[in-house]
Design a protein around this motif. Structure first.
Motif, PDB file in Angstrom:
ATOM      1  N   ARG A  35       0.824  -1.207   0.000  1.00  0.00           N
ATOM      2  CA  ARG A  35       0.000   0.000   0.000  1.00  0.00           C
ATOM      3  C   ARG A  35       0.855   1.252   0.000  1.00  0.00           C
ATOM      4  N   ALA A  49      -3.414   4.047  -2.441  1.00  0.00           N
ATOM      5  CA  ALA A  49      -3.561   2.936  -3.379  1.00  0.00           C
ATOM      6  C   ALA A  49      -3.038   1.663  -2.738  1.00  0.00           C
ATOM      7  N   SER A  56      -4.393  -7.220  -8.128  1.00  0.00           N
ATOM      8  CA  SER A  56      -5.613  -6.419  -8.010  1.00  0.00           C
ATOM      9  C   SER A  56      -5.291  -5.100  -7.315  1.00  0.00           C
ATOM     10  N   THR A  57      -5.920  -4.036  -7.783  1.00  0.00           N
ATOM     11  CA  THR A  57      -5.626  -2.708  -7.252  1.00  0.00           C
ATOM     12  C   THR A  57      -6.890  -2.013  -6.767  1.00  0.00           C
ATOM     13  N   ASN A  58      -6.707  -1.102  -5.847  1.00  0.00           N
ATOM     14  CA  ASN A  58      -7.778  -0.169  -5.512  1.00  0.00           C
ATOM     15  C   ASN A  58      -7.161   1.176  -5.150  1.00  0.00           C
ATOM     16  N   TYR A  59      -7.952   2.214  -5.373  1.00  0.00           N
ATOM     17  CA  TYR A  59      -7.461   3.586  -5.253  1.00  0.00           C
ATOM     18  C   TYR A  59      -8.448   4.451  -4.474  1.00  0.00           C
ATOM     19  N   ASP A  61     -10.683   7.629  -4.132  1.00  0.00           N
ATOM     20  CA  ASP A  61     -11.459   8.311  -5.171  1.00  0.00           C
ATOM     21  C   ASP A  61     -10.738   9.556  -5.684  1.00  0.00           C
ATOM     22  N   LYS A  64      -8.105   8.400  -8.465  1.00  0.00           N
ATOM     23  CA  LYS A  64      -8.461   7.483  -9.547  1.00  0.00           C
ATOM     24  C   LYS A  64      -8.280   8.158 -10.899  1.00  0.00           C
TER      25      LYS A  64
END
Length: 115
Positions: A35, A49, A56-59, A61, A64
């Motif tokens: 992270r 992030a 797999s990723t996530n950000y 808002d 993004k």
């Protein structure tokens, strides 16, 4: 003990790009995710992030479409590519990882975006 050593960052004008790297002293296959967090002056540290071992990723808002996290498992390194930077992206950026039940942080990298 694990060391996370960050590099990159610096000063850039709004709209510009910067990249950060975080090299771990042991295999990052041991983690389920790497992270990046950031902390602006007077603000709480926030997650920017994350990327799992499988990619797999996530950000957040707020980033993004402008910031991309990636990892090179062979180099035990995670990256943060930051494009179209805004003054509100100014903060100290920290990489973070869990190895087992132990949490580790990088030393922090200053990112300053001028308007």
């Amino acid at each position: 003990q694990v060391q996370l050593v960050e590099s990159g960052g610096g000063l850039v004008q709004a709209g510009g790009s910067l990249s950060l790297s975080c090299a771990a002293s042991r295999s990052i296959f041991s983690t389920n995710a790497m992270r990046w967090y950031r902390q602006a002056p007077g603000q709480q540290r926030e997650l920017v992030a994350a990327i799992t071992t499988g990619g797999s990723t996530n950000y957040a808002d707020s980033v993004k479409g402008r910031i991309t996290i990636s990892r090179d498992n062979a180099k035990n390194t995670v990256y943060l590519q930051m494009n179209r930077l805004k003054p509100e992206d100014t903060a100290v950026y920290y990489c973070n990882a869990l190895f087992g039940y132990a949490e580790y942080w990088g030393q922090g990298s200053q990112v300053t975006v001028s308007s």
